[in-house]
Design an enzyme around this catalytic site. Structure first.
Site, PDB file in Angstrom:
ATOM      1  N   ASP A   1      13.108  13.762-108.149  1.00  0.00           N
ATOM      2  CA  ASP A   1      11.934  13.756-107.130  1.00  0.00           C
ATOM      3  C   ASP A   1      10.795  12.761-107.885  1.00  0.00           C
ATOM      4  OD1 ASP A   1      12.069  16.496-105.026  1.00  0.00           O
ATOM      5  OD2 ASP A   1      13.385  16.447-107.020  1.00  0.00           O
TER       6      ASP A   1
ATOM      7  N   THR B   1      15.264  18.952-101.111  1.00  0.00           N
ATOM      8  CA  THR B   1      15.692  18.992-102.601  1.00  0.00           C
ATOM      9  C   THR B   1      16.897  19.990-103.148  1.00  0.00           C
ATOM     10  OG1 THR B   1      13.547  18.425-103.337  1.00  0.00           O
ATOM     11  CG2 THR B   1      14.801  18.889-105.335  1.00  0.00           C
TER      12      THR B   1
END
Ligand code: AMP
Ligand code: MG
Length: 323
Positions: A41, A123
């Site tokens: 990320d 995610t």
């Protein structure tokens, strides 16, 4: 602008794929946040914002991550790995401070242009090895006008099983919506499904039940006698809708105080709208992107191929009256 966004999405997707292959424990979860966050990320956001800050320094930025948790923890392995991933992807030398500066780039003060970025949307799907997306969307005067959505685990063409995985969806307002293979190859135009038979309607919802009440989707399917419900992580749902792989994406508000993040919708809405979809909230109200980071005035999200949109809003109204 589209080519800058596409280049950044490809670079970021290459980092995500590398982490999925090489890193056993990518999660560097911030205890203060409830959502997981990984080294991918952070590295993804750094390379995207580096590209946007160089190309469009005056544009505003809304993006999911900042470097405060990373700087506070300063785990040597994590610091080195994120720095190395960014430097390798950009083919330059970078320090950890450079990477944090890119992650925290908040843009200029252009009144008209604002980018909404989710460096890894989904995610939880990424950590499971399922669907996730790198999402880069552009608002012009608070309207989604451009999207680049990299979906490394999405099938290129479900009708051709050996076509492989890895799709980049893209659009620019008034010019079209396309998909192209993430691993290189030509662009082809995409368009929403033309199905009008409710029984053939495929409806997309989150894999994570906490992201949108699946009972509402089940009730809708029963009420309108729709076809199958398909659970997919991330804005890959908008991509599937845009290319005619499903007819409806419903994201019922998950709890009364939840407001959707703009970066979960700008890229996807831009692409789906350009491919012929209608995007509103679950009450049929237009999505209002003028409030900054959140869709403050909207309840959930409903994106459809068009034909049954008003019927679905009416059914959702009946369902919530019964609840
Ligand atoms: P999806 O993969 O479609 O379920 O969406 C992933 C996104 O859900 C993440 O980017 C988060 O911003 C968002 N999210 C996290 N918690 C919630 C929640 N309680 N309700 C709705 N969305 C959420
Ligand atoms: Mg997200």
């Amino acid at each position: 602008m589209l080519e800058v966004a596409v280049g950044a999405a490809r670079l970021a997707a290459s980092i995500c794929e590398r982490v999925q292959l090489e890193d056993n424990r990518p999660d560097v979860g911030d205890k203060a946040q409830r959502e997981p966050v990984t080294i991918a990320d952070y590295a993804s956001q750094a390379v995207i914002l580096r590209a946007l800050s160089q190309a469009f320094p005056s544009h505003r930025i809304l993006s999911e991550e900042d470097s405060s948790h990373l700087r506070a923890s300063m785990d040597d392995h994590v610091v080195d790995r994120i720095t190395q991933l960014c430097a390798a992807a950009c083919e330059i030398s970078l320090t950890f401070d450079d990477v944090c500066r890119h992650i925290d780039w908040s843009g200029g003060d252009d009144p008209d242009y604002c980018w909404a970025i989710d460096p890894i949307d989904g995610t939880k799907g990424f950590l499971r090895g399922d669907q996730y997306a790198v999402a880069i969307g552009l608002l012009y005067r608070n309207v989604p006008v451009l999207g680049a959505l990299a979906c490394p685990n999405l099938e290129l063409d479900p009708k051709i099983p050996d076509a492989g995985r890895g799709v980049l969806m893209l659009s620019s307002q008034g010019n079209g919506a396309w998909q192209e293979p993430l691993r290189g190859g030509g662009r082809s135009a995409i368009r929403v499904s033309e199905t009008t038979d409710p029984g053939e309607v495929r409806i997309l919802g989150s894999v994570e039940s906490s992201h949108g009440d699946p009972k509402v989707i089940t009730a809708l399917v029963e009420d309108l006698k729709l076809g199958e419900m398909v659970r997919v992580d991330s804005q890959a749902k908008y991509g599937l809708l845009a290319r005619g792989g499903a007819e409806v994406y419903l994201r019922p508000r998950s709890r009364p105080d939840y407001r959707d993040n703009v970066w979960d919708h700008v890229a996807g809405c831009a692409i789906a709208t350009e491919a012929g979809a209608r995007c509103t909230d679950q009450d049929g109200a237009p999505l209002d992107f003028s409030f900054g980071r959140k869709l403050e005035s909207n309840r959930g999200v409903l994106a459809t191929h068009g034909a049954l949109h008003d019927d679905i809003v009416a059914s959702l109204r009946r369902i919530s009256a019964l609840a």
